[in-house]
Design a protein around this motif. Structure first.
Motif, short mmCIF file in Angstrom:
data_model
loop_
_atom_site.label_atom_id
_atom_site.label_comp_id
_atom_site.label_asym_id
_atom_site.label_seq_id
_atom_site.Cartn_x
_atom_site.Cartn_y
_atom_site.Cartn_z
N ASN A 2 13.77 7.43 -22.84
CA ASN A 2 14.62 8.59 -22.60
C ASN A 2 14.03 9.81 -23.30
N GLN A 182 13.44 5.60 -11.90
CA GLN A 182 12.91 4.24 -12.02
C GLN A 182 11.39 4.25 -11.98
N GLU A 185 10.54 4.67 -15.56
CA GLU A 185 10.84 3.44 -16.30
C GLU A 185 9.76 2.39 -16.09
#
Length: 207
Positions: A2, A182, A185
């Motif tokens: 994050n 994503q 990620e």
């Protein structure tokens, strides 16, 4: 990852070293052709080059995705292409090096057991990505219809590219952060796996 966890200054500072590593690896491959046992060592040396290349490419593209919000869709599509190619090509490069190492007449640059352990750790780490069928299908569409190709294949139009652009536009209206993507990620997961694998096989080189 994050936004709180990300240190932009440190990330930027890591890119010159990554570039130097891939350039050094490429020069090593260039010189290696003239060296004894090159054909024996070539798959392993080229694997190291590829790991360095992925590390550099992923860092540069990730930085652009996270810092250039206005043009995020452009950077993200090529980050998707990099992910697709890495997930499909790196296993082949690993297997190619391992097959050569298994030949009894070959001289080794690294203990086989160490290589196998590092490869297994890499596979386990990226399994979450490759087993995500929805994501892999989307990644394939990005690769085939947006990044590597622009459409008009096999009688089709530009639906995928149009859909990608519309999706990016709609996402921009929500002020959604790239840190929530994503793509990011899984890119972070893959990038760390690549770095760890390279560090492991690099630490075990023989004499």
């Amino acid at each position: 990852m994050n936004k709180v966890e990300w240190d932009e200054a440190a990330f930027r500072a890591s890119i010159p070293a990554a570039r130097e590593n891939v350039e050094l690896a490429a020069r090593f491959c260039e010189v290696g052709v003239t060296q004894q046992n090159w054909e024996s060592h070539r798959p392993f040396v080229e694997l190291v080059f590829y790991l360095c290349k992925l590390d550099y490419d992923i860092k540069v593209l990730t930085l652009q995705v996270l810092t250039d919000q206005s043009n995020r869709s452009v950077w993200e599509r090529y980050l998707g292409l990099e992910l697709y190619e890495a997930l499909n090509t790196l296993p082949k490069a690993i297997n190619r090096a391992r097959i050569e190492m298994a030949k009894p007449t070959r001289t080794l640059l690294i203990p086989v057991a160490l290589f196998d352990a590092a490869a297994q750790t890499y596979r386990q780490t990226v399994k979450e990505i490759s087993s995500d069928k929805t994501f892999m299908s989307a990644l394939s569409q990005v690769r085939n219809g947006v990044a590597a190709h622009h459409g008009l294949n096999k009688g089709k139009g530009m639906e995928v590219s149009i859909g990608w652009t519309l999706s990016a536009w709609k996402l921009a209206q929500t002020d959604s952060s790239a840190f929530q993507s994503q793509f990011i990620e899984y890119t972070v997961k893959l990038g760390r796996a690549v770095q760890d694998f390279g560090a492991e096989i690099g630490s075990g080189q023989l004499g």
